[in-house]
Design an enzyme around this catalytic site. Sequence first.
Site, PDB file in Angstrom:
ATOM      1  CD  GLU A 194      32.025  57.560  51.476  1.00 51.20           C
ATOM      2  OE1 GLU A 194      32.934  58.377  51.196  1.00 51.20           O
ATOM      3  OE2 GLU A 194      30.873  57.680  51.040  1.00 51.20           O
ATOM      4  CB  CYS A 252      33.098  63.248  46.448  1.00 51.82           C
ATOM      5  SG  CYS A 252      34.010  62.992  47.986  1.00 51.82           S
ATOM      6  CG  HIS A 286      31.140  56.065  45.389  1.00 54.29           C
ATOM      7  ND1 HIS A 286      30.310  56.640  46.310  1.00 54.29           N
ATOM      8  CD2 HIS A 286      32.392  56.316  45.848  1.00 54.29           C
ATOM      9  CE1 HIS A 286      31.010  57.193  47.282  1.00 54.29           C
ATOM     10  NE2 HIS A 286      32.282  57.008  47.019  1.00 54.29           N
ATOM     11  CG  HIS A 322      36.208  58.512  44.838  1.00 57.02           C
ATOM     12  ND1 HIS A 322      35.186  59.291  44.325  1.00 57.02           N
ATOM     13  CD2 HIS A 322      35.882  58.273  46.133  1.00 57.02           C
ATOM     14  CE1 HIS A 322      34.295  59.532  45.270  1.00 57.02           C
ATOM     15  NE2 HIS A 322      34.697  58.912  46.380  1.00 57.02           N
ATOM     16  CG  HIS A 336      35.502  55.012  49.506  1.00 61.40           C
ATOM     17  ND1 HIS A 336      36.349  55.928  50.080  1.00 61.40           N
ATOM     18  CD2 HIS A 336      34.581  55.735  48.820  1.00 61.40           C
ATOM     19  CE1 HIS A 336      35.956  57.153  49.763  1.00 61.40           C
ATOM     20  NE2 HIS A 336      34.888  57.059  48.988  1.00 61.40           N
ATOM     21  CG  HIS A 375      35.992  43.758  43.943  1.00 60.19           C
ATOM     22  ND1 HIS A 375      36.018  43.179  45.197  1.00 60.19           N
ATOM     23  CD2 HIS A 375      37.241  44.195  43.689  1.00 60.19           C
ATOM     24  CE1 HIS A 375      37.255  43.252  45.672  1.00 60.19           C
ATOM     25  NE2 HIS A 375      38.020  43.873  44.786  1.00 60.19           N
TER      26      HIS A 375
END
Length: 120
Positions: free
Chosen positions: A109, A26, A15, A30, A32, A70
């Site tokens: 996260e 952010c 996201h 990237h 998590h 995913h």
Amino acid sequence: MKTIIFKDFQFEAAHYLPYVPKMHKCRRLHGHSFFVRLELKDKINEKNGWIIDYAEIKLAFQPIYDQLDHHFLNDIPGLENPTSEILAKWIWHRLKPKLSILNTIIIKETCTSGCIYQGF
């Protein structure tokens, strides 16, 4: 007296946060390893000795998990700005109708940052 039980899940997703300043880390794409804890609160059933079968929790969460794992969260309707807070609220509104005793959703996260949502 009520008791709280929990079931933990983990999913991988990418996201970015579109509304943070341009230079904020952010704002870049990237990913998590998201941690999700579902907490349910109710009285212990005197007959079987539990609140709910953990398998029922997993079954209720599975369609949500499949939608998130995913995937690129920003592409999912309602998650265009997928902060931990918004993600927790999004999950709540999909899960509460299936699990009426849902009490809390915890999203992490990272191992040091997360959100606790109680859906009032």
